[in-house]
Motif scaffolding. Structure first.
Motif, PDB file in Angstrom:
ATOM      1  N   VAL A 159       0.875  -1.169   0.000  1.00 26.82           N
ATOM      2  CA  VAL A 159       0.000   0.000   0.000  1.00 26.82           C
ATOM      3  C   VAL A 159       0.913   1.220   0.000  1.00 26.82           C
ATOM      4  N   SER A 160       0.788   2.044  -1.040  1.00 22.18           N
ATOM      5  CA  SER A 160       1.644   3.227  -1.091  1.00 22.18           C
ATOM      6  C   SER A 160       0.964   4.433  -0.460  1.00 22.18           C
ATOM      7  N   HIS A 161      -0.366   4.543  -0.581  1.00 22.88           N
ATOM      8  CA  HIS A 161      -1.088   5.679  -0.011  1.00 22.88           C
ATOM      9  C   HIS A 161      -2.500   5.267   0.387  1.00 22.88           C
ATOM     10  N   PHE A 162      -2.994   5.931   1.402  1.00 22.86           N
ATOM     11  CA  PHE A 162      -4.412   5.853   1.740  1.00 22.86           C
ATOM     12  C   PHE A 162      -5.030   7.189   1.364  1.00 22.86           C
ATOM     13  N   HIS A 163      -6.184   7.132   0.780  1.00 19.13           N
ATOM     14  CA  HIS A 163      -6.944   8.336   0.428  1.00 19.13           C
ATOM     15  C   HIS A 163      -8.311   8.166   1.075  1.00 19.13           C
ATOM     16  N   GLY A 164      -8.422   8.522   2.350  1.00 17.13           N
ATOM     17  CA  GLY A 164      -9.667   8.293   3.077  1.00 17.13           C
ATOM     18  C   GLY A 164      -9.922   6.803   3.177  1.00 17.13           C
ATOM     19  N   ASP A 165     -10.999   6.341   2.555  1.00 22.17           N
ATOM     20  CA  ASP A 165     -11.305   4.913   2.593  1.00 22.17           C
ATOM     21  C   ASP A 165     -10.891   4.210   1.294  1.00 22.17           C
ATOM     22  N   ALA A 166      -9.925   4.786   0.600  1.00 19.46           N
ATOM     23  CA  ALA A 166      -9.386   4.190  -0.620  1.00 19.46           C
ATOM     24  C   ALA A 166      -7.884   3.963  -0.447  1.00 19.46           C
ATOM     25  N   MET A 167      -7.342   3.031  -1.239  1.00 22.04           N
ATOM     26  CA  MET A 167      -5.923   2.690  -1.154  1.00 22.04           C
ATOM     27  C   MET A 167      -5.311   2.670  -2.546  1.00 22.04           C
ATOM     28  N   MET A 168      -4.089   3.195  -2.653  1.00 18.73           N
ATOM     29  CA  MET A 168      -3.253   3.035  -3.847  1.00 18.73           C
ATOM     30  C   MET A 168      -2.263   1.928  -3.507  1.00 18.73           C
ATOM     31  N   ILE A 169      -2.191   0.934  -4.379  1.00 15.65           N
ATOM     32  CA  ILE A 169      -1.404  -0.266  -4.106  1.00 15.65           C
ATOM     33  C   ILE A 169      -0.541  -0.561  -5.326  1.00 15.65           C
ATOM     34  N   TYR A 170       0.640  -1.131  -5.109  1.00 11.31           N
ATOM     35  CA  TYR A 170       1.428  -1.585  -6.244  1.00 11.31           C
ATOM     36  C   TYR A 170       2.081  -2.924  -5.931  1.00 11.31           C
ATOM     37  N   PHE A 171       2.269  -3.697  -6.996  1.00  8.81           N
ATOM     38  CA  PHE A 171       2.846  -5.033  -6.928  1.00  8.81           C
ATOM     39  C   PHE A 171       4.081  -5.047  -7.824  1.00  8.81           C
ATOM     40  N   PRO A 172       5.275  -4.835  -7.269  1.00  7.00           N
ATOM     41  CA  PRO A 172       6.479  -4.854  -8.102  1.00  7.00           C
ATOM     42  C   PRO A 172       6.581  -6.180  -8.846  1.00  7.00           C
TER      43      PRO A 172
END
Length: 175
Positions: free
Chosen positions: A104-117
């Motif tokens: 998880v790179s960032h939380f935006h309230g009740d949303a998440m930005m995620i990345y899978f290298p």
């Protein structure tokens, strides 16, 4: 193996179990990819960008705004109930992300930005499997959440998740 944090002395004599415990604690606050680099004593320079190939995911919860508004009228008790609901839901989702090799790179309230290298050529597959698992998890475990144990029907809240997945070249940077 020793662990050095910037401007911190190395943690000498750290055992494998202690490193795993430390990694789990760090992963609650920083992306697991950064945690791995710290544990492996990889050099990291703030502001230095690195191009990586990764699958990306944006996961947005639906229903938490209604839960928050409804619980806000109950003051501190409502705030505590909302915190418990968020913790319970997000812990399960984040565990699914970590299990698939995502961060998880960032939380935006009740949303998440995620990345899978993409370290294994299967990041897109892992991200899609994680997204499907997260959706099933929401449908089976969290579709109906009772935030305050009152037994009243209006105390139940419906939650769902919307997920978008992408794949390509990304810029990874320690800020």
């Amino acid at each position: 193996m020793s662990l050095s944090l910037p401007n911190q002395p190395a943690l000498e004599g750290t055992t494998g179990q202690n490193l795993r415990t430390l990694a789990q604690r760090l992963a609650a606050y920083i992306p697991t990819t950064l945690t791995r680099k710290l544990l492996q004593n990889e050099p990291m320079m703030p502001g230095q960008a690195e191009m990586i190939t990764a699958a990306t995911m944006f996961a947005d919860m639906s229903g938490f705004t209604h839960v928050a508004e409804a619980l806000a009228v109950d003051g501190a008790r409502g705030t505590e109930a909302l915190s418990r609901t968020l913790l319970m839901t997000f812990t399960a989702l984040i565990n699914a992300i970590h299990d698939a090799g995502g961060s998880v790179s960032h939380f935006h309230g009740d949303a998440m930005m995620i990345y899978f290298p993409d370290v294994d050529g299967k990041a897109a597959s892992r991200a899609l499997a994680s997204a499907q698992f997260m959706q099933r998890l929401m449908q089976t475990n969290f579709v109906q959440v009772e935030a305050l144990p009152t037994g009243k029907e209006e105390n139940g809240y419906t939650l769902s998740i919307k997920i978008g997945v992408g794949y390509g070249r990304c810029l990874e940077m320690l800020v």
